[in-house]
Design a protein around this motif. Structure first.
Motif, mmCIF file in Angstrom:
data_model
loop_
_atom_site.group_PDB
_atom_site.id
_atom_site.type_symbol
_atom_site.label_atom_id
_atom_site.label_comp_id
_atom_site.label_asym_id
_atom_site.label_seq_id
_atom_site.Cartn_x
_atom_site.Cartn_y
_atom_site.Cartn_z
ATOM 1 N N GLY A 1 46.359 31.618 48.227
ATOM 2 C CA GLY A 1 45.166 32.450 48.378
ATOM 3 C C GLY A 1 44.700 33.050 47.069
ATOM 4 N N LYS A 2 43.442 33.432 47.048
ATOM 5 C CA LYS A 2 42.864 34.027 45.845
ATOM 6 C C LYS A 2 43.122 35.528 45.808
ATOM 7 C CE LYS A 2 39.098 30.638 45.779
ATOM 8 N NZ LYS A 2 37.637 30.448 45.923
ATOM 9 N N GLN A 3 43.359 36.005 44.605
ATOM 10 C CA GLN A 3 43.579 37.436 44.419
ATOM 11 C C GLN A 3 42.358 38.219 44.905
ATOM 12 O OE1 GLN A 3 46.374 38.578 43.161
ATOM 13 N NE2 GLN A 3 45.947 40.739 42.802
ATOM 14 N N ILE A 4 42.594 39.357 45.565
ATOM 15 C CA ILE A 4 41.505 40.231 45.993
ATOM 16 C C ILE A 4 41.328 41.291 44.925
ATOM 17 C CG2 ILE A 4 40.649 41.771 47.799
ATOM 18 C CD1 ILE A 4 42.543 40.348 49.734
ATOM 19 N N PRO A 5 40.182 41.346 44.266
ATOM 20 C CA PRO A 5 39.988 42.298 43.175
ATOM 21 C C PRO A 5 40.290 43.728 43.605
ATOM 22 C CG PRO A 5 38.147 40.760 43.285
ATOM 23 C CD PRO A 5 38.982 40.526 44.509
ATOM 24 N N GLY A 6 41.094 44.417 42.812
ATOM 25 C CA GLY A 6 41.387 45.826 43.052
ATOM 26 C C GLY A 6 42.623 46.082 43.893
ATOM 27 N N ILE A 7 43.143 45.049 44.582
ATOM 28 C CA ILE A 7 44.318 45.235 45.447
ATOM 29 C C ILE A 7 45.551 44.715 44.709
ATOM 30 C CG2 ILE A 7 45.410 44.659 47.635
ATOM 31 C CD1 ILE A 7 42.663 44.435 48.874
ATOM 32 N N GLN A 8 46.492 45.616 44.478
ATOM 33 C CA GLN A 8 47.660 45.273 43.673
ATOM 34 C C GLN A 8 48.748 44.571 44.474
ATOM 35 O OE1 GLN A 8 47.674 45.773 40.299
ATOM 36 N NE2 GLN A 8 45.556 46.322 40.686
ATOM 37 N N ASP B 1 35.240 40.401 52.922
ATOM 38 C CA ASP B 1 33.902 41.006 52.922
ATOM 39 C C ASP B 1 33.971 42.506 53.147
ATOM 40 O OD1 ASP B 1 32.965 38.463 52.557
ATOM 41 O OD2 ASP B 1 32.451 38.134 54.655
ATOM 42 N N ALA B 2 35.023 43.126 52.622
ATOM 43 C CA ALA B 2 35.203 44.573 52.778
ATOM 44 C C ALA B 2 35.266 45.243 51.410
ATOM 45 C CB ALA B 2 36.477 44.875 53.557
ATOM 46 N N ALA B 3 34.743 46.453 51.351
ATOM 47 C CA ALA B 3 34.771 47.230 50.104
ATOM 48 C C ALA B 3 36.059 48.055 50.072
ATOM 49 C CB ALA B 3 33.535 48.128 50.025
ATOM 50 N N TRP B 4 37.183 47.385 49.821
ATOM 51 C CA TRP B 4 38.474 48.069 49.813
ATOM 52 C C TRP B 4 38.626 48.987 48.601
ATOM 53 C CZ3 TRP B 4 41.190 48.158 54.086
ATOM 54 C CH2 TRP B 4 41.168 47.080 54.972
ATOM 55 N N GLY B 5 37.944 48.650 47.518
ATOM 56 C CA GLY B 5 38.103 49.447 46.304
ATOM 57 C C GLY B 5 39.457 49.210 45.666
ATOM 58 N N GLU B 6 39.951 50.212 44.933
ATOM 59 C CA GLU B 6 41.250 50.097 44.275
ATOM 60 C C GLU B 6 42.353 50.513 45.250
ATOM 61 O OE1 GLU B 6 41.853 49.021 41.111
ATOM 62 O OE2 GLU B 6 39.712 48.555 40.928
ATOM 63 N N LEU B 7 43.313 49.616 45.475
ATOM 64 C CA LEU B 7 44.430 49.905 46.368
ATOM 65 C C LEU B 7 45.749 49.539 45.695
ATOM 66 C CD1 LEU B 7 43.280 48.481 49.854
ATOM 67 C CD2 LEU B 7 43.191 50.857 49.082
ATOM 68 N N ASP B 8 46.744 50.410 45.831
ATOM 69 C CA ASP B 8 48.103 50.038 45.429
ATOM 70 C C ASP B 8 48.718 49.130 46.479
ATOM 71 O OD1 ASP B 8 48.328 51.633 43.004
ATOM 72 O OD2 ASP B 8 48.295 53.374 44.330
#
Length: 368
Positions: A84-91, A197-204
């Protein structure tokens, strides 16, 4: 006196000589560098435990084995895995799974999410149990609907937020009394939309509350996102643990190869409110511990069967939010052990895509 020849003969006898890269003896200290069979963390731990037990049995407790176990080069199968592709902002993406239903996996997921948020992490929770979504009830957010927000010119769903946790669930889109009757591909597409398609933002951490069992939804999640590790939830009785083995086996398949961070034993014992120091092992004692030892994975926590946990979930305020309570302390320790296991996983294994974490103060692996 222990000699190098004696140790080499013993290594051949226990059939690990082909894994040894270097062997040195200094007095009562035996230094061995080895390469594990696979890069999976549980395999390295099983090898370490087996080696220490074998050496103690053969040479006695006076001989100190100093092991260094490294990961092998990835095989062609591992290199071609779909991650899978990395989700930007999710560590870090943690899959919370169980071999069977009815073990309290969603309750554990909700309480782990709020506990991590209390510890200062940025946390998201995806309710991937399409056919039985319970996150809206457990977080007192029934009836709420995600709104659309524009991010970098793209319309995205804004997750519902409560108690410091960002959440998405199919329960926010279907009616409270409406059954979700979907075939596998449709359910997988809905999950993909909630992830991508969600605005998760920055998540640890993004915790994914998977449905019970091993099926189409699980494979879709694994192929769609780079899962950092899995946490397995079980109850102590034999019938539940038998199914847990299958759940763990799914993550350990060579074509999937997702590290299992540990096992959480839910409903480990019953403690009545009027006798807070008493423990009644209704479903059996230490079943998860024996299984974890057998599979070489850690037990992250033992969650008791306490009435307040059920009551808190029903009213939409997870029990881990009860400051100073016994259950809050247990969940805090369980979350800490999960993070310790995750730190060790990120240190010793290559990332699924790009796994980095920088806010792990106080959760470093324990010195051995």
């Amino acid at each position: 006196m222990l000699t190098k020849e004696k140790v080499q003969e013993f290594l051949k006898e226990i059939e690990v000589d082909d894994l040894v890269n270097n062997l040195q003896i200094m007095g009562n200290d035996v230094y061995i560098d080895m390469t594990a069979h696979s890069p999976a963390m549980h395999e390295k731990k099983k090898l370490e435990a087996a080696m220490k037990q074998a050496f103690a049995s053969e040479f006695g407790e006076d001989i100190h084995l100093k092991l260094k176990i490294v990961s092998p080069e990835p095989s062609e199968i591992q290199q071609s895995q779909i991650k899978g592709k990395q989700i930007p902002g999710i560590q870090n993406i943690i899959a919370i799974a169980s071999g069977k239903g009815g073990v309290g996996k969603s309750t554990v997921s909700a309480n782990m999410a709020v506990t991590l948020a209390k510890m200062g992490f940025k946390v998201g929770l995806l309710d991937a149990d399409i056919y039985g979504p319970s996150v809206p009830t457990m977080f007192d957010t029934e009836g709420q609907k995600p709104i659309s927000v524009e991010v970098n010119g793209k319309n995205l769903m804004k997750p519902i937020e409560n108690y410091g946790v960002k959440m998405l669930s199919i329960g926010y889109f279907s009616g409270a009394n409406q059954a979700v009757v979907w075939r596998g591909p449709m359910a997988s597409k809905a999950l993909n939309q909630m992830i991508r398609d969600a605005a998760w933002g920055e998540l640890d951490f993004l915790l994914i509350d998977l449905p019970p069992g091993t099926g189409d939804i699980h494979l879709s999640i694994i192929q769609e996102v780079p899962v950092t590790g899995a946490v397995i939830v079980s109850t102590p009785q034999h019938v539940a643990l038998a199914d847990v083995r299958k759940g763990i086996a799914m993550f350990q398949m060579e074509s999937i190869n997702i590290p299992v961070l540990g096992l959480i034993e839910n409903m480990a014992y019953f403690t009545p409110e009027e006798l807070p120091d008493n423990k009644y092992y209704i479903f059996g004692n230490q079943g998860a511990q024996y299984l974890a030892e057998d599979l070489g994975i850690p037990v992250l926590g033992e969650i008791p069967l306490i009435q307040s946990i059920r009551e808190a979930g029903d009213v939409g305020r997870p029990a881990a939010l009860q400051e100073g309570s016994k259950i809050a302390d247990i969940y805090t320790e369980t979350a800490r052990k999960m993070v310790e296991s995750l730190v060790e996983r990120n240190k010793n294994l290559p990332p699924t895509e790009a796994v980095k974490i920088s806010t792990m103060a106080g959760c470093s692996p324990k010195a051995k």
